[in-house]
Design a protein around this motif. Structure first.
Motif, PDB file in Angstrom:
ATOM      1  N   THR A  16       0.907  -1.343  -0.116  1.00 29.56           N
ATOM      2  CA  THR A  16       0.012   0.095   0.143  1.00 29.56           C
ATOM      3  C   THR A  16       0.781   1.326   0.152  1.00 29.56           C
ATOM      4  O   THR A  16       0.693   2.212  -0.947  1.00 29.56           O
ATOM      5  CB  THR A  16      -0.715   0.132   1.322  1.00 29.56           C
ATOM      6  N   VAL A  17       1.760   1.207   0.981  1.00 27.16           N
ATOM      7  CA  VAL A  17       2.846   2.485   0.907  1.00 27.16           C
ATOM      8  C   VAL A  17       3.580   2.591  -0.441  1.00 27.16           C
ATOM      9  O   VAL A  17       3.515   3.788  -0.931  1.00 27.16           O
ATOM     10  CB  VAL A  17       3.772   2.284   2.201  1.00 27.16           C
ATOM     11  N   ILE A  18       3.868   1.721  -0.943  1.00 28.36           N
ATOM     12  CA  ILE A  18       4.647   1.495  -2.353  1.00 28.36           C
ATOM     13  C   ILE A  18       3.734   2.034  -3.391  1.00 28.36           C
ATOM     14  O   ILE A  18       3.986   3.086  -4.244  1.00 28.36           O
ATOM     15  CB  ILE A  18       5.347   0.401  -2.621  1.00 28.36           C
ATOM     16  N   SER A  19       2.631   1.674  -3.315  1.00 25.06           N
ATOM     17  CA  SER A  19       1.430   2.202  -4.317  1.00 25.06           C
ATOM     18  C   SER A  19       1.172   3.466  -4.465  1.00 25.06           C
ATOM     19  O   SER A  19       1.015   4.360  -5.115  1.00 25.06           O
ATOM     20  CB  SER A  19       0.371   1.452  -4.104  1.00 25.06           C
ATOM     21  N   ALA A  20       1.176   4.048  -3.051  1.00 21.75           N
ATOM     22  CA  ALA A  20       0.718   5.531  -2.754  1.00 21.75           C
ATOM     23  C   ALA A  20       1.967   6.271  -3.398  1.00 21.75           C
ATOM     24  O   ALA A  20       1.810   7.368  -3.817  1.00 21.75           O
ATOM     25  CB  ALA A  20       0.599   5.654  -1.113  1.00 21.75           C
ATOM     26  N   PHE A  21       3.237   5.841  -2.987  1.00 22.84           N
ATOM     27  CA  PHE A  21       4.195   6.923  -3.626  1.00 22.84           C
ATOM     28  C   PHE A  21       4.424   6.759  -4.967  1.00 22.84           C
ATOM     29  O   PHE A  21       4.538   7.727  -5.677  1.00 22.84           O
ATOM     30  CB  PHE A  21       5.596   6.144  -2.845  1.00 22.84           C
ATOM     31  N   GLY A  22       4.041   5.554  -5.590  1.00 21.66           N
ATOM     32  CA  GLY A  22       4.149   5.282  -7.083  1.00 21.66           C
ATOM     33  C   GLY A  22       3.122   6.339  -7.522  1.00 21.66           C
ATOM     34  O   GLY A  22       3.224   7.112  -8.636  1.00 21.66           O
ATOM     35  N   ILE A  23       1.748   6.298  -7.008  1.00 22.48           N
ATOM     36  CA  ILE A  23       0.903   7.264  -7.556  1.00 22.48           C
ATOM     37  C   ILE A  23       1.168   8.798  -7.481  1.00 22.48           C
ATOM     38  O   ILE A  23       1.011   9.442  -8.318  1.00 22.48           O
ATOM     39  CB  ILE A  23      -0.573   7.111  -6.971  1.00 22.48           C
ATOM     40  N   TYR A  24       1.694   9.110  -6.332  1.00 26.79           N
ATOM     41  CA  TYR A  24       2.025  10.303  -6.275  1.00 26.79           C
ATOM     42  C   TYR A  24       3.113  10.879  -7.017  1.00 26.79           C
ATOM     43  O   TYR A  24       3.009  11.914  -7.655  1.00 26.79           O
ATOM     44  CB  TYR A  24       2.642  10.516  -4.718  1.00 26.79           C
ATOM     45  N   PHE A  25       4.245  10.124  -7.312  1.00 25.34           N
ATOM     46  CA  PHE A  25       5.335  10.489  -8.006  1.00 25.34           C
ATOM     47  C   PHE A  25       4.759  10.524  -9.635  1.00 25.34           C
ATOM     48  O   PHE A  25       5.219  11.275 -10.530  1.00 25.34           O
ATOM     49  CB  PHE A  25       6.405   9.491  -7.975  1.00 25.34           C
ATOM     50  N   LEU A  26       3.938   9.710 -10.041  1.00 25.71           N
ATOM     51  CA  LEU A  26       3.349   9.312 -11.541  1.00 25.71           C
ATOM     52  C   LEU A  26       2.395  10.486 -11.550  1.00 25.71           C
ATOM     53  O   LEU A  26       2.335  11.039 -12.863  1.00 25.71           O
ATOM     54  CB  LEU A  26       2.793   8.070 -11.850  1.00 25.71           C
ATOM     55  N   PHE A  27       1.455  10.790 -10.864  1.00 27.96           N
ATOM     56  CA  PHE A  27       0.449  11.630 -11.069  1.00 27.96           C
ATOM     57  C   PHE A  27       0.226  12.932 -10.346  1.00 27.96           C
ATOM     58  O   PHE A  27      -0.263  13.999 -11.081  1.00 27.96           O
ATOM     59  CB  PHE A  27      -0.889  10.864 -11.010  1.00 27.96           C
ATOM     60  N   LEU A  28       0.768  12.938  -9.293  1.00 26.22           N
ATOM     61  CA  LEU A  28       0.579  14.191  -8.336  1.00 26.22           C
ATOM     62  C   LEU A  28       1.533  15.035  -8.108  1.00 26.22           C
ATOM     63  O   LEU A  28       1.450  16.324  -7.933  1.00 26.22           O
ATOM     64  CB  LEU A  28      -0.152  13.685  -6.979  1.00 26.22           C
ATOM     65  N   ALA A  29       3.030  14.573  -8.473  1.00 25.33           N
ATOM     66  CA  ALA A  29       4.142  15.546  -8.072  1.00 25.33           C
ATOM     67  C   ALA A  29       4.233  16.599  -8.918  1.00 25.33           C
ATOM     68  O   ALA A  29       3.948  16.388 -10.236  1.00 25.33           O
ATOM     69  CB  ALA A  29       5.349  14.435  -7.986  1.00 25.33           C
ATOM     70  N   LYS A  30       4.578  17.733  -8.392  1.00 31.23           N
ATOM     71  CA  LYS A  30       4.842  18.686  -9.298  1.00 31.23           C
ATOM     72  C   LYS A  30       6.232  18.966 -10.105  1.00 31.23           C
ATOM     73  O   LYS A  30       7.242  18.314  -9.478  1.00 31.23           O
ATOM     74  CB  LYS A  30       4.889  20.098  -8.657  1.00 31.23           C
ATOM     75  N   LYS A  31       6.177  18.926 -11.339  1.00 32.69           N
ATOM     76  CA  LYS A  31       7.276  18.712 -12.200  1.00 32.69           C
ATOM     77  C   LYS A  31       8.124  20.085 -12.048  1.00 32.69           C
ATOM     78  O   LYS A  31       7.537  20.896 -12.340  1.00 32.69           O
ATOM     79  CB  LYS A  31       7.034  18.413 -13.432  1.00 32.69           C
ATOM     80  N   ASN A  32       9.357  19.768 -11.853  1.00 29.81           N
ATOM     81  CA  ASN A  32      10.119  21.141 -11.916  1.00 29.81           C
ATOM     82  C   ASN A  32      10.740  21.342 -13.072  1.00 29.81           C
ATOM     83  O   ASN A  32      11.335  20.420 -13.642  1.00 29.81           O
ATOM     84  CB  ASN A  32      11.367  21.140 -10.723  1.00 29.81           C
ATOM     85  N   SER A  33      10.706  22.515 -13.857  1.00 29.60           N
ATOM     86  CA  SER A  33      11.367  22.756 -14.930  1.00 29.60           C
ATOM     87  C   SER A  33      11.696  24.116 -15.145  1.00 29.60           C
ATOM     88  O   SER A  33      11.092  25.119 -14.556  1.00 29.60           O
ATOM     89  CB  SER A  33      10.340  22.208 -16.187  1.00 29.60           C
ATOM     90  N   PHE A  34      12.578  24.445 -16.174  1.00 29.03           N
ATOM     91  CA  PHE A  34      13.125  25.620 -16.408  1.00 29.03           C
ATOM     92  C   PHE A  34      12.561  25.937 -17.801  1.00 29.03           C
ATOM     93  O   PHE A  34      12.762  24.874 -18.577  1.00 29.03           O
ATOM     94  CB  PHE A  34      14.539  25.664 -16.610  1.00 29.03           C
ATOM     95  N   LEU A  35      12.077  26.967 -18.255  1.00 26.24           N
ATOM     96  CA  LEU A  35      11.493  27.225 -19.473  1.00 26.24           C
ATOM     97  C   LEU A  35      12.124  28.607 -20.237  1.00 26.24           C
ATOM     98  O   LEU A  35      12.449  29.653 -19.452  1.00 26.24           O
ATOM     99  CB  LEU A  35       9.871  27.534 -19.406  1.00 26.24           C
ATOM    100  N   VAL A  36      12.417  28.374 -21.632  1.00 24.83           N
ATOM    101  CA  VAL A  36      12.673  29.642 -22.455  1.00 24.83           C
ATOM    102  C   VAL A  36      11.312  30.088 -22.887  1.00 24.83           C
ATOM    103  O   VAL A  36      10.563  29.001 -23.539  1.00 24.83           O
ATOM    104  CB  VAL A  36      13.672  29.408 -23.415  1.00 24.83           C
ATOM    105  N   VAL A  64      14.156  23.600 -20.907  1.00 22.95           N
ATOM    106  CA  VAL A  64      15.611  23.433 -20.942  1.00 22.95           C
ATOM    107  C   VAL A  64      16.415  23.179 -19.756  1.00 22.95           C
ATOM    108  O   VAL A  64      15.740  23.174 -18.684  1.00 22.95           O
ATOM    109  CB  VAL A  64      16.302  24.753 -21.382  1.00 22.95           C
ATOM    110  N   ASP A  65      17.250  22.586 -19.794  1.00 24.66           N
ATOM    111  CA  ASP A  65      18.038  22.082 -18.650  1.00 24.66           C
ATOM    112  C   ASP A  65      19.130  23.151 -18.255  1.00 24.66           C
ATOM    113  O   ASP A  65      20.011  23.529 -18.972  1.00 24.66           O
ATOM    114  CB  ASP A  65      18.998  20.870 -18.640  1.00 24.66           C
ATOM    115  N   LEU A  66      19.035  23.512 -16.875  1.00 28.41           N
ATOM    116  CA  LEU A  66      19.958  24.345 -16.313  1.00 28.41           C
ATOM    117  C   LEU A  66      20.694  23.908 -15.244  1.00 28.41           C
ATOM    118  O   LEU A  66      20.174  23.169 -14.526  1.00 28.41           O
ATOM    119  CB  LEU A  66      19.318  25.725 -16.000  1.00 28.41           C
ATOM    120  N   ASN A  67      21.846  24.557 -14.778  1.00 28.56           N
ATOM    121  CA  ASN A  67      22.640  24.048 -13.594  1.00 28.56           C
ATOM    122  C   ASN A  67      22.333  25.162 -12.693  1.00 28.56           C
ATOM    123  O   ASN A  67      22.332  26.270 -12.788  1.00 28.56           O
ATOM    124  CB  ASN A  67      24.147  24.096 -13.916  1.00 28.56           C
TER     125      ASN A  67
END
Length: 189
Positions: A16-36, A64-67
């Motif tokens: 159950t815990v593994i499933s919850a983390f999987g659902i979070y990272f696949l569907f709910l987690a905010k994606k961090n990105s850099f945009l031009v 884009v990928d930034l450091n």
């Protein structure tokens, strides 16, 4: 081999815990990105940190990928004539490169139950845009780089309040026209 009831319970709880983390990272987690971003009618070419040349057409944004730390960008017009060569510093996990130096606005939206939105807005100053006042102090931005926001131009505010215990806020960066459209729809003055 027979599995005891407590072992079955442990296995079920781990799954159950593994499933919850999987659902979070696949569907709910905010994606961090850099945009031009390019809200203009022009096409630009650019190179970040002397990497591969990229193109951005009118009205588009590109991930884009930034450091973290100091980065460099070279921006060229449609004829590949160098417009500028500049450096900027990345401090956070998401940001926006404004290669056309157009106006953007960072707006803060409040969340929470029993929220008196009118009193929060009334306590803040107005910002003048094209001769009209806009409440809630949207901050104008037109420099090369910013990471002073939570939601990028390609993301929407959360539709659901996640924390019911307190009032909190999130900021979003908008292109100028997108902000004016959002303001007209959200504030309905």
């Amino acid at each position: 081999m027979k599995i005891s009831a407590s072992t079955k319970g442990l296995i079920i709880s781990l799954l159950t815990v593994i499933s919850a983390f999987g659902i979070y990272f696949l569907f709910l987690a905010k994606k961090n990105s850099f945009l031009v971003d390019n809200p203009t009618e022009n096409t630009f070419y650019f190179k970040i940190n002397d990497g591969k040349e990229a193109i951005i057409a009118a009205g588009q944004n590109v991930t884009v990928d930034l450091n973290k730390g100091k980065n460099q960008i070279k921006v060229f017009d449609a004829n590949k004539k160098l417009l500028y060569d500049s450096a900027f510093v990345v401090n956070k996990v998401r940001g926006l490169l404004n290669i056309a130096h157009q106006d953007y606005y960072v707006n803060e939206q409040f969340y929470g139950y029993n929220l008196n939105k009118d009193s929060l807005i009334a306590a803040r100053k107005a910002t003048e845009i094209d001769g009209k006042n806009y409440v809630n102090t949207p901050k104008r931005f037109n420099k090369l780089y910013t990471d002073d926001f939570y939601y990028n131009v390609d993301e929407d505010y959360d539709k659901v309040v996640k924390n019911v215990q307190k009032v909190e806020s999130r900021s979003k960066i908008f292109r100028k026209q997108d902000f004016l459209n959002y303001y007209k729809e959200y504030y309905k003055f």
